[in-house]
Design a protein around this motif. Structure first.
Motif, PDB file in Angstrom:
ATOM      1  N   TYR A 187       0.773  -1.362  -0.050  1.00  0.00           N
ATOM      2  CA  TYR A 187      -0.024   0.069   0.068  1.00  0.00           C
ATOM      3  C   TYR A 187       0.882   1.355   0.031  1.00  0.00           C
ATOM      4  O   TYR A 187       0.194   2.322  -0.066  1.00  0.00           O
ATOM      5  CB  TYR A 187      -0.844  -0.070   1.306  1.00  0.00           C
ATOM      6  CG  TYR A 187      -1.857  -1.256   1.246  1.00  0.00           C
ATOM      7  CD1 TYR A 187      -2.692  -1.721   0.336  1.00  0.00           C
ATOM      8  CD2 TYR A 187      -1.749  -1.929   2.256  1.00  0.00           C
ATOM      9  CE1 TYR A 187      -3.378  -2.818   0.332  1.00  0.00           C
ATOM     10  CE2 TYR A 187      -2.452  -3.259   2.376  1.00  0.00           C
ATOM     11  CZ  TYR A 187      -3.411  -3.449   1.284  1.00  0.00           C
ATOM     12  OH  TYR A 187      -4.155  -4.755   1.391  1.00  0.00           O
ATOM     13  N   SER A 189       2.858   2.840  -2.161  1.00  0.00           N
ATOM     14  CA  SER A 189       2.808   3.448  -3.190  1.00  0.00           C
ATOM     15  C   SER A 189       1.586   4.406  -3.201  1.00  0.00           C
ATOM     16  O   SER A 189       1.618   5.622  -3.768  1.00  0.00           O
ATOM     17  CB  SER A 189       2.671   2.833  -4.493  1.00  0.00           C
ATOM     18  OG  SER A 189       1.631   1.929  -4.706  1.00  0.00           O
ATOM     19  N   ILE A 190       0.368   3.909  -2.705  1.00  0.00           N
ATOM     20  CA  ILE A 190      -0.858   4.687  -2.594  1.00  0.00           C
ATOM     21  C   ILE A 190      -0.593   6.002  -1.896  1.00  0.00           C
ATOM     22  O   ILE A 190      -1.163   7.180  -2.380  1.00  0.00           O
ATOM     23  CB  ILE A 190      -1.888   3.697  -2.231  1.00  0.00           C
ATOM     24  CG1 ILE A 190      -2.161   2.625  -2.826  1.00  0.00           C
ATOM     25  CG2 ILE A 190      -3.224   4.658  -2.064  1.00  0.00           C
ATOM     26  CD1 ILE A 190      -2.994   1.750  -2.331  1.00  0.00           C
ATOM     27  N   ASN A 193       1.889   8.679  -3.513  1.00  0.00           N
ATOM     28  CA  ASN A 193       1.300   9.256  -4.851  1.00  0.00           C
ATOM     29  C   ASN A 193       0.624  10.923  -4.480  1.00  0.00           C
ATOM     30  O   ASN A 193      -0.282  10.705  -4.191  1.00  0.00           O
ATOM     31  CB  ASN A 193       0.417   8.617  -5.470  1.00  0.00           C
ATOM     32  CG  ASN A 193       0.112   9.157  -6.832  1.00  0.00           C
ATOM     33  OD1 ASN A 193       0.459  10.412  -7.314  1.00  0.00           O
ATOM     34  ND2 ASN A 193      -0.606   8.395  -7.606  1.00  0.00           N
ATOM     35  N   GLU A 196      -2.854  11.966  -5.915  1.00  0.00           N
ATOM     36  CA  GLU A 196      -4.036  11.293  -5.456  1.00  0.00           C
ATOM     37  C   GLU A 196      -4.302  11.379  -3.937  1.00  0.00           C
ATOM     38  O   GLU A 196      -3.239  11.150  -3.318  1.00  0.00           O
ATOM     39  CB  GLU A 196      -3.905   9.694  -6.123  1.00  0.00           C
ATOM     40  CG  GLU A 196      -3.869   9.452  -7.452  1.00  0.00           C
ATOM     41  CD  GLU A 196      -4.361   8.391  -8.120  1.00  0.00           C
ATOM     42  OE1 GLU A 196      -4.067   7.309  -7.358  1.00  0.00           O
ATOM     43  OE2 GLU A 196      -4.712   7.922  -9.143  1.00  0.00           O
ATOM     44  N   VAL A 198      -5.667  10.132  -0.327  1.00  0.00           N
ATOM     45  CA  VAL A 198      -6.105   9.056   0.201  1.00  0.00           C
ATOM     46  C   VAL A 198      -7.318   9.019   1.242  1.00  0.00           C
ATOM     47  O   VAL A 198      -7.119  10.012   2.404  1.00  0.00           O
ATOM     48  CB  VAL A 198      -4.951   8.383   1.032  1.00  0.00           C
ATOM     49  CG1 VAL A 198      -5.178   6.954   1.589  1.00  0.00           C
ATOM     50  CG2 VAL A 198      -3.768   8.057  -0.185  1.00  0.00           C
ATOM     51  N   ASN A 228      -7.948   7.460  -3.852  1.00  0.00           N
ATOM     52  CA  ASN A 228      -8.229   5.969  -3.380  1.00  0.00           C
ATOM     53  C   ASN A 228      -8.736   5.946  -1.823  1.00  0.00           C
ATOM     54  O   ASN A 228      -8.553   6.720  -1.244  1.00  0.00           O
ATOM     55  CB  ASN A 228      -6.616   5.288  -3.253  1.00  0.00           C
ATOM     56  CG  ASN A 228      -5.887   5.373  -4.617  1.00  0.00           C
ATOM     57  OD1 ASN A 228      -6.502   4.791  -5.719  1.00  0.00           O
ATOM     58  ND2 ASN A 228      -4.898   6.108  -4.951  1.00  0.00           N
ATOM     59  N   ILE A 230      -9.152   3.362   1.183  1.00  0.00           N
ATOM     60  CA  ILE A 230      -8.710   2.076   2.001  1.00  0.00           C
ATOM     61  C   ILE A 230      -9.450   1.750   2.930  1.00  0.00           C
ATOM     62  O   ILE A 230      -9.821   2.489   3.832  1.00  0.00           O
ATOM     63  CB  ILE A 230      -7.051   2.295   2.556  1.00  0.00           C
ATOM     64  CG1 ILE A 230      -6.379   2.703   1.211  1.00  0.00           C
ATOM     65  CG2 ILE A 230      -6.610   1.316   3.296  1.00  0.00           C
ATOM     66  CD1 ILE A 230      -4.628   2.794   1.516  1.00  0.00           C
ATOM     67  N   HIS A 252      -9.693  -0.721  -9.126  1.00  0.00           N
ATOM     68  CA  HIS A 252      -8.132  -0.137  -9.245  1.00  0.00           C
ATOM     69  C   HIS A 252      -7.985   1.072  -8.020  1.00  0.00           C
ATOM     70  O   HIS A 252      -7.023   1.369  -8.038  1.00  0.00           O
ATOM     71  CB  HIS A 252      -8.111   0.337 -10.605  1.00  0.00           C
ATOM     72  CG  HIS A 252      -9.130   1.423 -11.089  1.00  0.00           C
ATOM     73  ND1 HIS A 252     -10.254   1.079 -11.326  1.00  0.00           N
ATOM     74  CD2 HIS A 252      -9.054   2.921 -11.022  1.00  0.00           C
ATOM     75  CE1 HIS A 252     -11.077   2.357 -11.397  1.00  0.00           C
ATOM     76  NE2 HIS A 252     -10.323   3.269 -11.362  1.00  0.00           N
ATOM     77  N   ALA A 253      -9.175   1.374  -7.395  1.00  0.00           N
ATOM     78  CA  ALA A 253      -9.137   2.678  -6.487  1.00  0.00           C
ATOM     79  C   ALA A 253      -9.559   2.157  -5.199  1.00  0.00           C
ATOM     80  O   ALA A 253      -9.443   2.995  -4.137  1.00  0.00           O
ATOM     81  CB  ALA A 253     -10.179   3.756  -7.033  1.00  0.00           C
ATOM     82  N   TYR A 255      -8.988  -0.511  -1.839  1.00  0.00           N
ATOM     83  CA  TYR A 255      -8.170  -1.381  -1.275  1.00  0.00           C
ATOM     84  C   TYR A 255      -8.726  -2.157  -0.092  1.00  0.00           C
ATOM     85  O   TYR A 255      -9.143  -1.223   1.091  1.00  0.00           O
ATOM     86  CB  TYR A 255      -7.019  -0.933  -1.283  1.00  0.00           C
ATOM     87  CG  TYR A 255      -6.173  -0.360  -2.327  1.00  0.00           C
ATOM     88  CD1 TYR A 255      -5.508  -1.280  -3.197  1.00  0.00           C
ATOM     89  CD2 TYR A 255      -6.584   1.051  -2.922  1.00  0.00           C
ATOM     90  CE1 TYR A 255      -4.915  -0.904  -4.452  1.00  0.00           C
ATOM     91  CE2 TYR A 255      -6.109   1.362  -4.120  1.00  0.00           C
ATOM     92  CZ  TYR A 255      -5.213   0.450  -4.669  1.00  0.00           C
ATOM     93  OH  TYR A 255      -4.562   0.820  -5.831  1.00  0.00           O
TER      94      TYR A 255
END
Length: 374
Positions: A187, A189-190, A193, A196, A198, A228, A230, A252-253, A255
Motif C-alpha cells: 500500500y 505507493s498509494i 502518490n 492522488e 487517500v 483512493n 482504503i 483499481h481505487a 483497497y
C-alpha cells in the motif's frame, strides 16, 4: 501502605475489537500501588496480549466456551477473593455475574455496557435477562450518555446504578505507533502518490458500519477528484462489499487492507478519515483517528459519534445512509487548504486528549473505590 485492592477484569479474549482495546488501556494505566488487577479470559490467543504490561497477572480459563467458563471462573473468585469483578459486553457480563454468585464470595460486580441493544425493537427477551442480571451488579458503566439512557429505558436498570465513563484513549501510544509504524509494502505507493488523495475507514465489515454507503459516495467523489479508498477491517460482508466495488468499476481505487495491528500510521498519512456507521455506542475509532490529526467525516451515528464529535464541533457530520451528502462533504474536506486542515485537526487532537487514558482510568479507579466502600 494499605493492602492492595484486587480487581478481576473479565473479557472473552484480548482480541482486536474496541472492548479489548478498552480493557488493555485500563489495565496498562491502573495505579499498581493501589490496585492489584488480574485479567481473565477464555482460552484464546488474542492480538493484543503482547501489549499487556508484564506486571499484570493474566489467567486463561481452561475452555473456549462461555458457559463452560462459569465453574472454573467461580473457583478462581473463591480462591483469590477479589474485591471487584469487572466485565464488559452483555453475554460476558452474565457469565461474570453467574460466576461471582456461584463462588459465594462477596466480591462486587461492575459491568460495562457499550451497545445500544433493543433500539430496533428486537432482543427483548435478552434485554429482560440482562436487566435482571444487572440487578446483581453494583454498578453499570455506560460508555456514552446515549447508552446510559438506553440501559435505563430498555434494561429497566435504576438510574442511580448507571454511570457514564467514556472509553480511554492511549494518546501517547497512538502517537508512537503512528510515527514509528510502517505502512504495508503493497500500500506504500498509494500513500506516496502526490497526485492522488487517500481516504481511509476502519471497522468491522458488518451491516452496522455501512461501508456500502461509503463506497457509493466514493464513486461520486472519483468523478471529480483523483483518490483512493482504503478499507481496514474484516467481517462477514467482505464479499458483498467487493461486489459493490466491482459494480462501480472501482477495483483499481478501493483497497481492502484487512485487520492492521497498527492502523494509526494509515490514519496519520491519509487525507481524510470517514466513518459511515448507522449506529455507534461510542465511536472509539473516531477518538483514535482524532489523535492522529487526520480530518474526520462521520455519519450522525447515534449516540456515540455525535457525542465524540460534539455534534460536529470536532469533525464534519453527515446523515446516516446518504451517499450524496457524504460525497459532497468528502469533496469539500479534500479541497481544504493547509491552514484550515491544520486548524481543524489541532482542535480534533485536543478533543482526543479529553479521553486520555490516564484521566479516564482515574474515573474507573474512583468508581472501584466507591463501590468497594459501599
Amino acid at each position: 501502605m494499605g493492602e492492595k485492592k484486587k480487581i478481576f477484569f473479565f473479557i472473552y479474549q484480548l482480541g482486536s475489537g474496541g472492548a479489548a482495546r478498552t480493557m488493555l488501556n485500563l489495565l496498562n494505566n491502573m495505579d499498581l500501588d493501589q490496585f492489584e488487577p488480574t485479567l481473565i479470559t477464555l482460552n484464546y490467543e488474542g492480538d493484543y496480549e503482547k501489549y499487556l504490561k508484564e506486571e499484570i497477572t493474566f489467567i486463561k480459563l481452561p475452555t473456549r466456551r462461555l458457559r463452560s467458563g462459569i465453574i472454573p471462573f467461580s473457583k478462581l473468585i473463591k480462591k483469590e477473593k477479589p474485591a471487584i469483578v469487572f466485565s464488559t459486553i452483555p453475554n460476558y457480563n452474565l457469565i461474570a455475574i453467574a460466576a461471582r454468585l456461584l463462588s459465594g464470595h462477596k466480591a462486587k460486580n461492575i459491568v460495562r455496557e457499550a451497545a445500544l441493544l433493543g433500539t430496533e425493537g428486537k432482543f427483548n427477551a435478552n434485554l429482560k435477562l440482562y436487566g435482571l442480571a444487572y440487578r446483581f451488579s453494583k454498578k453499570v458503566v455506560a460508555l456514552s450518555e446515549g447508552v446510559r439512557q438506553n440501559i435505563i429505558q430498555n434494561y429497566k436498570v435504576h438510574p442511580k446504578k448507571v454511570e457514564v465513563i467514556y472509553n480511554p484513549v492511549d494518546i501517547e501510544n497512538i502517537e508512537t505507533l503512528m510515527k514509528q509504524g510502517e505502512i504495508a509494502e503493497e500500500y506504500q505507493s498509494i500513500f506516496h502518490n502526490p497526485r492522488e488523495k487517500v481516504i481511509i475507514t476502519a471497522g468491522r465489515l458488518v451491516d452496522d458500519k455501512d461501508q456500502a454507503t461509503l463506497i457509493r459516495a466514493f464513486a461520486t467523489v472519483r468523478e471529480n477528484i483523483e483518490a483512493n479508498l482504503i478499507i481496514l477491517g474484516e467481517g462477514e460482508l467482505e464479499e458483498n462489499l467487493k461486489n459493490e466495488v466491482k459494480a462501480w468499476n472501482l477495483e483499481h481505487a478501493v483497497y481492502f487492507a484487512g485487520f492492521q495491528e497498527n492502523p494509526y500510521v494509515y490514519f496519520h498519512h491519509a487525507d481524510l478519515f470517514v466513518l459511515s456507521s448507522k449506529r455507534e455506542g461510542f465511536g472509539h475509532v473516531l477518538t483514535e483517528a482524532l489523535a492522529t490529526r487526520v480530518p474526520i467525516i462521520s455519519t450522525d451515528a447515534r449516540p456515540g459519534a455525535a457525542e465524540v464529535l460534539d455534534e460536529g464541533r470536532y469533525g464534519v457530520m453527515t446523515s446516516v445512509g446518504d451517499a450524496d451528502a457524504l460525497a459532497a462533504q468528502m469533496e469539500d474536506v479534500l479541497n481544504w487548504d493547509n491552514e484550515k486542515r491544520t486548524r481543524v485537526t489541532e482542535k480534533g487532537w485536543e478533543r482526543a486528549a479529553s479521553f486520555r487514558a490516564e484521566k479516564i482510568v482515574k474515573e474507573y479507579e474512583m468508581l472501584f473505590n466507591q463501590t468497594i466502600d459501599q
